[in-house]
Design a protein around this motif. Structure first.
Motif, PDB file in Angstrom:
ATOM      1  N   ALA A  93      41.864  41.113  30.381  1.00 31.55           N
ATOM      2  CA  ALA A  93      42.602  41.112  29.497  1.00 31.55           C
ATOM      3  C   ALA A  93      42.442  42.061  28.679  1.00 31.55           C
ATOM      4  CB  ALA A  93      42.289  39.594  29.458  1.00 31.55           C
ATOM      5  N   LEU A  94      41.897  42.145  27.232  1.00 31.18           N
ATOM      6  CA  LEU A  94      41.635  42.916  26.343  1.00 31.18           C
ATOM      7  C   LEU A  94      41.813  44.674  26.827  1.00 31.18           C
ATOM      8  CD1 LEU A  94      38.484  41.504  24.584  1.00 31.18           C
ATOM      9  CD2 LEU A  94      40.962  41.521  24.217  1.00 31.18           C
ATOM     10  N   HIS A  95      41.572  44.709  28.336  1.00 31.72           N
ATOM     11  CA  HIS A  95      41.565  46.401  28.673  1.00 31.72           C
ATOM     12  C   HIS A  95      42.798  46.025  28.660  1.00 31.72           C
ATOM     13  CE1 HIS A  95      41.037  50.512  31.270  1.00 31.72           C
ATOM     14  NE2 HIS A  95      41.585  49.438  31.843  1.00 31.72           N
ATOM     15  N   LEU A  96      43.886  45.666  29.599  1.00 30.14           N
ATOM     16  CA  LEU A  96      45.191  46.054  30.120  1.00 30.14           C
ATOM     17  C   LEU A  96      46.130  46.349  28.640  1.00 30.14           C
ATOM     18  CD1 LEU A  96      45.379  43.519  33.749  1.00 30.14           C
ATOM     19  CD2 LEU A  96      45.266  46.259  33.214  1.00 30.14           C
ATOM     20  N   ALA A  97      45.156  45.138  27.700  1.00 34.22           N
ATOM     21  CA  ALA A  97      46.281  45.185  26.892  1.00 34.22           C
ATOM     22  C   ALA A  97      46.402  46.417  26.503  1.00 34.22           C
ATOM     23  CB  ALA A  97      45.696  44.405  25.610  1.00 34.22           C
ATOM     24  N   ALA A  98      45.452  47.234  26.322  1.00 31.73           N
ATOM     25  CA  ALA A  98      45.430  48.433  25.710  1.00 31.73           C
ATOM     26  C   ALA A  98      45.691  49.610  26.637  1.00 31.73           C
ATOM     27  CB  ALA A  98      44.006  48.822  25.577  1.00 31.73           C
ATOM     28  N   VAL A  99      45.540  49.339  27.672  1.00 31.77           N
ATOM     29  CA  VAL A  99      46.334  51.060  28.242  1.00 31.77           C
ATOM     30  C   VAL A  99      48.030  51.475  28.450  1.00 31.77           C
ATOM     31  CG1 VAL A  99      44.531  50.569  30.268  1.00 31.77           C
ATOM     32  CG2 VAL A  99      46.595  49.195  30.468  1.00 31.77           C
ATOM     33  N   PRO A 100      48.176  52.836  28.438  1.00 32.60           N
ATOM     34  CA  PRO A 100      49.649  52.708  28.463  1.00 32.60           C
ATOM     35  C   PRO A 100      50.460  51.934  29.456  1.00 32.60           C
ATOM     36  CG  PRO A 100      48.366  54.591  28.693  1.00 32.60           C
ATOM     37  CD  PRO A 100      47.110  53.257  28.535  1.00 32.60           C
ATOM     38  N   VAL A 101      50.198  52.410  30.796  1.00 31.99           N
ATOM     39  CA  VAL A 101      50.616  51.207  31.670  1.00 31.99           C
ATOM     40  C   VAL A 101      49.985  50.784  32.824  1.00 31.99           C
ATOM     41  CG1 VAL A 101      52.889  52.712  34.077  1.00 31.99           C
ATOM     42  CG2 VAL A 101      51.452  53.989  32.452  1.00 31.99           C
ATOM     43  N   VAL A 102      50.307  49.084  32.220  1.00 33.86           N
ATOM     44  CA  VAL A 102      49.430  47.995  32.588  1.00 33.86           C
ATOM     45  C   VAL A 102      49.686  48.639  33.881  1.00 33.86           C
ATOM     46  CG1 VAL A 102      48.996  45.537  32.637  1.00 33.86           C
ATOM     47  CG2 VAL A 102      49.617  47.038  31.026  1.00 33.86           C
ATOM     48  N   PHE A 150      34.319  46.244  36.485  1.00 34.76           N
ATOM     49  CA  PHE A 150      34.133  47.770  36.739  1.00 34.76           C
ATOM     50  C   PHE A 150      35.098  49.099  37.228  1.00 34.76           C
ATOM     51  CE2 PHE A 150      32.744  51.301  39.338  1.00 34.76           C
ATOM     52  CZ  PHE A 150      31.906  52.310  39.082  1.00 34.76           C
ATOM     53  N   ALA A 151      35.992  48.139  37.246  1.00 36.19           N
ATOM     54  CA  ALA A 151      37.191  49.210  37.996  1.00 36.19           C
ATOM     55  C   ALA A 151      37.498  49.557  36.394  1.00 36.19           C
ATOM     56  CB  ALA A 151      38.799  49.010  38.418  1.00 36.19           C
ATOM     57  N   THR A 152      37.701  48.533  35.237  1.00 36.45           N
ATOM     58  CA  THR A 152      38.161  49.013  34.200  1.00 36.45           C
ATOM     59  C   THR A 152      37.682  50.777  33.380  1.00 36.45           C
ATOM     60  OG1 THR A 152      36.424  47.718  32.840  1.00 36.45           O
ATOM     61  CG2 THR A 152      38.649  46.713  33.712  1.00 36.45           C
TER      62      THR A 152
END
Length: 196
Positions: A39-48, A98-100
């Motif tokens: 969730a933290l990762h997805l909040a930081a990516v440009p195109v979710v 891992f995919a993050t």
């Protein structure tokens, strides 16, 4: 560089928490730990949506591969209980975790098929061996299992890199208000009369 390092640190924290909790017989909490990092990762990516699609694809691949390992008897998960011969949900969550790293901390694996294959060949067995040392996974025969895992990851890592590039390069997943890059026409595609 700083964001790549942060990504790898978050992955390692999530990996350690997930494996430790699964080894302690707490697969639900192991999955919650992964979900928090994701969730933290997805909040930081440009195109979710693009990143989410990569994570979903990784979950499907992980479920298939891990279930094959369980079904063949090469590995077993003490905390999986009645789910056998399917892979336990916490290990599938680990694939999502891992995919993050594919587009971030480990984006260097996308430079070539050879690099990706070598990274999988070495990294896959090392991760499983670490999980085994913590008590989260058991091997029927350590060397045979690790060789099979390495061979599988030597194929799966390039596959994940290919899926990642396919999704990331897809223009139809861009937000509608995102600027589109100008199309560059190579010299050999231009007509002779166009050069003035």
């Amino acid at each position: 560089m700083k964001s790549a390092l942060k990504n790898l640190v978050m992955f390692k924290m999530g990996w350690t928490a997930c494996v430790a909790l699964a080894a302690a017989g707490q697969p639900l909490w192991a999955t919650v730990a992964v979900a928090f990092v994701v969730a933290l990762h997805l909040a930081a990516v440009p195109v979710v949506v693009k990143e989410a699609m990569l994570l979903a694809a990784s979950a499907v691949i992980g479920l298939a591969w891990e279930s094959l390992l369980v079904w063949t008897g090469l590995v077993s998960y003490p905390a999986s209980g009645a789910l056998a011969p399917l892979a336990p949900y916490w290990i599938v969550a680990m694939w999502v975790l891992f995919a993050t790293t594919i587009n971030h901390g480990l984006k260097w694996v996308k430079k070539s098929w050879v690099i990706a294959a070598l990274a999988g060949l070495v990294g896959g067995p090392l991760a499983f061996y670490g999980g085994s040392a913590m008590g989260a996974v058991e091997f029927s025969h350590t060397l045979t299992s690790l060789l099979a895992i390495g061979a599988g990851w030597a194929v799966l890592m390039p596959l994940l890199a290919l899926i990642s590039d396919t999704i990331i390069d897809s223009s139809w997943l861009e937000p509608r208000d995102a600027p589109r890059p100008a199309k560059i026409i190579p010299v050999f595609e231009r007509g002779l009369g166009s050069e003035r």
